[in-house]
Structures are given as C-alpha cells and as structure tokens.
Write a protein that holds these residues in place. Structure first.
Motif, short mmCIF file in Angstrom:
data_model
loop_
_atom_site.label_atom_id
_atom_site.label_comp_id
_atom_site.label_asym_id
_atom_site.label_seq_id
_atom_site.Cartn_x
_atom_site.Cartn_y
_atom_site.Cartn_z
N MET A 1 0.84 -1.17 0.00
CA MET A 1 0.00 0.00 0.00
C MET A 1 0.89 1.25 0.00
O MET A 1 1.79 1.38 0.81
CB MET A 1 -0.91 -0.01 1.24
CG MET A 1 -1.81 1.19 1.30
SD MET A 1 -2.89 1.24 2.74
CE MET A 1 -3.77 -0.29 2.61
N ASP B 1 -17.26 6.15 2.09
CA ASP B 1 -15.87 6.31 2.51
C ASP B 1 -15.72 6.25 4.03
O ASP B 1 -16.61 6.66 4.77
CB ASP B 1 -15.29 7.65 2.04
CG ASP B 1 -14.85 7.62 0.58
OD1 ASP B 1 -14.73 6.52 0.01
OD2 ASP B 1 -14.64 8.71 0.02
N PRO C 1 -11.38 -2.16 4.88
CA PRO C 1 -10.16 -2.34 4.10
C PRO C 1 -9.94 -1.24 3.07
O PRO C 1 -8.82 -1.04 2.60
CB PRO C 1 -10.36 -3.69 3.42
CG PRO C 1 -11.83 -3.89 3.39
CD PRO C 1 -12.38 -3.20 4.60
N ASP C 2 -11.01 -0.50 2.72
CA ASP C 2 -10.90 0.54 1.70
C ASP C 2 -10.79 1.94 2.30
O ASP C 2 -10.97 2.94 1.62
CB ASP C 2 -12.11 0.47 0.77
CG ASP C 2 -13.44 0.62 1.52
OD1 ASP C 2 -13.46 0.53 2.77
OD2 ASP C 2 -14.47 0.82 0.85
N GLY D 1 -3.96 4.30 1.81
CA GLY D 1 -5.29 3.89 1.36
C GLY D 1 -5.70 4.71 0.15
O GLY D 1 -4.91 5.48 -0.41
N TRP D 2 -6.92 4.56 -0.27
CA TRP D 2 -7.47 5.29 -1.41
C TRP D 2 -6.50 5.30 -2.59
O TRP D 2 -6.11 6.37 -3.09
CB TRP D 2 -7.82 6.71 -1.04
CG TRP D 2 -9.06 6.92 -0.24
CD1 TRP D 2 -9.84 5.96 0.33
CD2 TRP D 2 -9.65 8.18 0.08
NE1 TRP D 2 -10.88 6.56 0.99
CE2 TRP D 2 -10.80 7.92 0.85
CE3 TRP D 2 -9.33 9.49 -0.21
CZ2 TRP D 2 -11.63 8.92 1.33
CZ3 TRP D 2 -10.16 10.50 0.28
CH2 TRP D 2 -11.29 10.21 1.03
N ASP E 1 -6.73 5.03 -5.66
CA ASP E 1 -7.16 5.77 -6.85
C ASP E 1 -7.23 7.28 -6.62
O ASP E 1 -7.34 8.04 -7.57
CB ASP E 1 -8.52 5.25 -7.33
CG ASP E 1 -9.62 5.40 -6.29
OD1 ASP E 1 -9.31 5.33 -5.08
OD2 ASP E 1 -10.78 5.58 -6.68
#
Length: 166
Positions: free
Chosen positions: A1, A29, A119-120, A150-151, A153
């Motif tokens: 990550m 989110d 997890p997101d 994280g995130w 994108d």
C-alpha cells in the motif's frame, strides 16, 4: 500500500489537508484518524466536517462521551466516531456502525475497530513533530507529521499547495 508523508507546519496546514480530503470524499468512505493525544485528530476532524458540510461555522463537539455525532452533508450523512471509550468492536453495532457505513464515517482511535476496520479506508496517522513542538505554547498549532495511506485511486491527487511532502 502506497503512503504519503506530509509535514504540516501549522494548524492551518492541518485544516487545509482536512478540507482537501473532504473534497475527495464519497458516500461509503471511511476516514480513520490515528495518533496520540494532542496529535491533531480533533483539529483535522473539525475542519473536515466543516468543509464536508459546507458550513465554516459548524459546531463540531468532540464525540468522546457520546461516541458518535452525526451530520447532514450534501455528499452523504456523516458519522463522526470517537472510539477512545469503546468497550470493544461489538459495541459498534449499538452505535449504528453498519448503517453509518452507507454514508461517510470519520473515526478517531480506529485501532479499537480491530477486525471491523474497513479495508478501503483512508488512514491518516498524525503525530506532532517532537523536535519543533517543544518551542510551541499553543498545543493546537504545533507542527505535525501526517502519513496517509489507502485510497489508491485518489491518494496522489490529495496534495495541495502549502502542504509539502517530507
């Protein structure tokens, strides 16, 4: 990550980062704020919620004793959790965690989520810059280090002018 580490020189830098994260926030989110007492979680949370709710004067009390505060934001309902006093992840059901995940959740002390950690999520670890903080009398305006992960994108697009990477 992938992770990005930022040096936040002032309270305004912390608030700028929070506003930037708020602009990128979508329904579903989870934003997880970790760090020791005095690291800036509340400063970040207030600025984040004010920007997300489009109300710079929004009263944002700490949910330390209520454990959760809810807000109506244009993007989605927001639940601000402070899990410092949580009895364990099982108590999240009583607080409406599952329903809150349909909107946006902002969580202080996310380590108490244990296996319920989304997890997101966007994880933001805050710490004071100990070498510089000793010279500051205003505990809210000390330099901080923020590490974001994280995130995948969206993480790269979160950087703004005035907030520099280390």
């Amino acid at each position: 990550m992938t992770a990005i580490t930022l040096r936040l020189q002032t309270r305004a830098d912390t608030e700028c980062l929070a506003a930037t994260v708020a602009r990128a926030t979508r329904p579903g989110d989870a934003i997880l704020l970790s760090g020791p007492l005095g690291a800036g979680k509340s400063v970040f949370a207030r600025a984040f919620l004010r920007r997300l709710c489009l109300d710079p004067a929004l009263d944002v009390p700490s949910p330390t004793f209520t454990l959760v505060q809810t807000y109506d934001a244009p993007v989605a309902p927001v639940a601000h959790f402070d899990l410092w006093r949580l009895d364990g992840p099982g108590a999240l059901e009583e607080l409406g965690w599952d329903d809150a995940r349909n909107g946006v959740v902002l969580v202080e002390w996310p380590e108490r989520l244990e296996d319920m950690t989304p997890p997101d999520a966007l994880c933001i670890a805050l710490a004071t810059d100990a070498f510089v903080a000793e010279d500051h009398h205003d505990r809210d305006d000390v330099p901080r280090i923020a590490t974001l992960s994280g995130w995948p994108d969206r993480l790269g697009g979160l950087l703004t002018d005035g907030v520099s990477t280390i």
